[in-house]
Design an enzyme around this catalytic site. Structure first.
Site, PDB file in Angstrom:
ATOM      1  N   LYS A   1      26.169   2.292   0.062  1.00  0.00           N
ATOM      2  CA  LYS A   1      24.770   2.096   0.459  1.00  0.00           C
ATOM      3  C   LYS A   1      23.953   3.312   0.042  1.00  0.00           C
ATOM      4  CE  LYS A   1      25.382  -0.699   4.648  1.00  0.00           C
ATOM      5  NZ  LYS A   1      24.637  -1.875   4.182  1.00  0.00           N
TER       6      LYS A   1
ATOM      7  N   ARG B   1      31.525 -10.380   6.759  1.00  0.00           N
ATOM      8  CA  ARG B   1      32.042 -11.752   6.661  1.00  0.00           C
ATOM      9  C   ARG B   1      33.553 -11.763   6.451  1.00  0.00           C
ATOM     10  NH1 ARG B   1      27.996 -12.866   1.783  1.00  0.00           N
ATOM     11  NH2 ARG B   1      26.892 -11.285   3.012  1.00  0.00           N
TER      12      ARG B   1
HETATM   13  N1  BES Z   1      25.834  -4.156   8.004  1.00  0.00           N
HETATM   14  C1  BES Z   1      25.136  -4.677   6.896  1.00  0.00           C
HETATM   15  C2  BES Z   1      23.899  -5.478   7.282  1.00  0.00           C
HETATM   16  C3  BES Z   1      22.781  -4.735   7.958  1.00  0.00           C
HETATM   17  C4  BES Z   1      21.703  -4.301   7.219  1.00  0.00           C
HETATM   18  C5  BES Z   1      22.776  -4.504   9.306  1.00  0.00           C
HETATM   19  C6  BES Z   1      20.671  -3.635   7.827  1.00  0.00           C
HETATM   20  C7  BES Z   1      21.742  -3.846   9.933  1.00  0.00           C
HETATM   21  C8  BES Z   1      20.687  -3.414   9.192  1.00  0.00           C
HETATM   22  C9  BES Z   1      26.045  -5.576   6.088  1.00  0.00           C
HETATM   23  O1  BES Z   1      27.394  -5.253   6.083  1.00  0.00           O
HETATM   24  C10 BES Z   1      25.578  -5.491   4.681  1.00  0.00           C
HETATM   25  O2  BES Z   1      25.666  -4.442   4.117  1.00  0.00           O
HETATM   26  N2  BES Z   1      25.081  -6.598   4.138  1.00  0.00           N
HETATM   27  C11 BES Z   1      24.605  -6.639   2.817  1.00  0.00           C
HETATM   28  C12 BES Z   1      25.221  -7.852   2.162  1.00  0.00           C
HETATM   29  C13 BES Z   1      24.962  -7.957   0.699  1.00  0.00           C
HETATM   30  C14 BES Z   1      25.707  -6.880  -0.045  1.00  0.00           C
HETATM   31  C15 BES Z   1      25.393  -9.320   0.244  1.00  0.00           C
HETATM   32  C16 BES Z   1      23.082  -6.755   2.855  1.00  0.00           C
HETATM   33  O3  BES Z   1      22.573  -7.496   3.676  1.00  0.00           O
HETATM   34  O4  BES Z   1      22.443  -6.058   2.088  1.00  0.00           O
HETATM   35 MN    MN Z   2      27.894  -3.819   4.620  1.00  0.00          MN
END
Ligand code: BES
Ligand code: MN
Ligand code: ZN
Length: 484
Positions: free
Chosen positions: A263, A337
């Site tokens: 990230k 997921r």
């Molecule tokens: N934990 C994150 C989602 C999230 C984002 C929670 C912001 C709280 C605040 C999740 O694991 C994630 O990183 N999701 C990605 C998925 C994508 C790579 C398909 C996302 O939503 O960007």
């Molecule tokens: Mn994630």
């Protein structure tokens, strides 16, 4: 922690006297003597106070401090909770206060319910996470110790308050878990913490890394393998029972760095809260146990840390899930997921569970769509969906239904495996939900709550300071209690 007491006895003179008044209503209260009533009348006239929810007038009478609390227009359960939260701030530097519970014109709630909702608001509104300050000034700590509610039939009111007392405890517990930094709350520490809840009569079992490997939780393990903090899965409830009314499933990523699909740095610290779903499941079971609620519920949480490392999953890797279905992992940041799919499968194939609710900080897409006003609900069963939405309205943890469907489901087909863990750039909430749906056993009712936008409070409200909200504990508790 703030103590809540119900009594019809004499109130000590040190207690701040609180009376409530609805918006634009006349102030008539049996709690005030003539002198006090005159003083209050004058102060109210001078201040321009109209009784708006969360506004107050303070008067110093001969008997001590009096607070007139605005209840707002058409007070209801939720607005009274918010008032309780505002009161917690207003009374920050007092020691003891007494709220004189009186009927509210045009409000359907009983006197007991009025007291309960204000007390609940006080309990969760006074929550603070301050354990890591070493030099906090004395003035910054609340001194409020006790709020007394002057009511008729205090024993009965106290007995029926148990439901709210338990819920308040559970909400605070969830917030504590979620606010905890990820170097302290590792999967192992989280599991130990949960184990300690067995004093409530909950059956708790923990699967460590070795057990997970033996049982072939391939997807979950792939999300954990870049971390030196080993994964844990735990569940609870009463496994000897015939059928469960409901199974709860929580995402417990104690820190989500994204893994190799790292990230960006800004805001990454908030990913310590990526275990909110798990905290909510655990806290929900705690609430039910404290309430002695007559429902059979089982929960499971998957605790992992998503980190980049030489051992970490690479984008493009293929893993085999517990269900046997294979998954091409195109983005290691879509790890939630993977964790959920395996534990959902485990719960349904080992226990008599036909209604399933998972809760997770799953996608930025749902957060973008709904902001902090609603959590997303994806559901394969209209009845379950409507019951949850209703519970959301009543508890003020609101849910908005978003779509599933074959069109979205197709987007996660992979060229080389049964599915991929990534949809397209669009509809990220729905494609994530479709991924989870592939791990729901045929015939089972399932709801997925995506709480990515509502797990954190950025500014602070009357009921929650900046930080974790514990969103989900209330809506699930209202839903589960309504089953009887
Ligand atoms: N934990 C994150 C989602 C999230 C984002 C929670 C912001 C709280 C605040 C999740 O694991 C994630 O990183 N999701 C990605 C998925 C994508 C790579 C398909 C996302 O939503 O960007
Ligand atoms: Mn994630
Ligand atoms: Zn995540």
């Amino acid at each position: 922690m703030l103590e809540i007491v119900f009594t019809d006895g004499r109130i000590g003179s040190k207690a701040v006297k609180i009376i409530g008044v609805s918006e634009n209503a006349k102030i008539v209260s049996k709690a005030l003597n003539d002198d006090e009533a005159a003083l209050v009348k004058k102060a109210v006239a001078q201040s321009g106070f109209k009784g708006k929810n969360g506004t107050f007038v303070e008067v110093f009478g001969t008997g001590g401090k009096i607070i007139v609390a605005g209840l707002g227009d058409k007070p209801d359960a939720v607005s009274l909770q918010k008032l309780g939260g505002s009161l917690a701030k207003k009374l920050f530097k007092d020691a003891v206060a007494c709220y004189y519970v009186e009927e509210i014109k045009g409000c359907k709630l009983s006197l007991a319910e009025i007291a309960h909702n204000i007390a609940f608001g006080l309990t969760i509104g006074s929550y603070r996470f301050d354990k890591y300050f070493t030099k906090k000034k004395q003035e910054e700590y609340p001194s409020l110790e006790q709020v007394i509610f002057k009511v008729k039939n205090p024993e009965a009111v106290n007995e029926s308050y148990r439901r709210f007392a338990a819920l308040g405890n559970a909400v605070r517990y969830a917030r504590d878990l979620c606010n905890e930094p990820a170097n302290y709350l590792t999967p192992e520490v989280f599991a130990d913490d949960i184990q300690r809840l067995s004093y409530l009569g909950l059956d708790i079992e923990i699967l460590d890394k070795k057990a997970l490997q033996e049982k072939e939780f391939g997807m979950l393990l792939s999300a954990a393998q870049g971390s030196c903090n080993d994964p844990r899965v735990q569940w609870r409830g009463k496994p000897d029972q015939e059928a469960f009314d409901c199974g709860l499933v929580g995402k417990g990523v104690t820190f989500d760095s994204g893994g190799i699909s790292l990230k960006p740095g800004a805001g990454m610290g908030d990913m310590k809260r990526d275990m909110t779903g798990a905290a909510v499941v655990v806290s929900s079971l705690k609430a039910l146990a404290l309430q002695k609620a007559p429902v059979n519920v089982i929960g499971i949480v998957g605790l992992v840390e998503n980190m980049p490392d030489a051992m970490a999953t690479r984008p493009g890797d293929v893993v085999t899930s517990l269900s046997g279905q294979t998954v091409e992992i195109l983005n290691t940041d879509a790890e939630g997921r993977l964790v959920l799919g395996d534990i959902m499968w485990y719960l349904q194939s080992n226990y008599n569970v036909h209604t399933l609710i998972d809760i997770a900080t799953l996608t930025g897409a749902t957060m973008r769509a709904l902001g902090n006003q609603y959590a997303g609900i994806f559901c394969n069963n209209d009845k379950l969906c409507n019951e949850l939405i209703k519970a959301g309205e009543a508890s003020d943890e609101k849910l908005w239904r978003l779509p599933l469907g074959e069109g979205y489901n197709k987007m996660i087909n992979s060229d080389i495996a049964d599915m991929k863990n990534l949809g397209g750039v669009n509809a990220g909430g729905s494609t994530a939900a479709c991924f989870l749906e592939r791990f729901v056993l045929k015939g089972n009712a399932w709801a997925h709550l995506d709480i990515a936008g509502v797990d954190t409070e950025d500014k602070g409200t009357s009921l929650c300071p900046k930080g974790s909200t514990g969103f989900g504990v209330r809506v699930l508790n209202y839903y589960l209690n309504a089953k009887n």
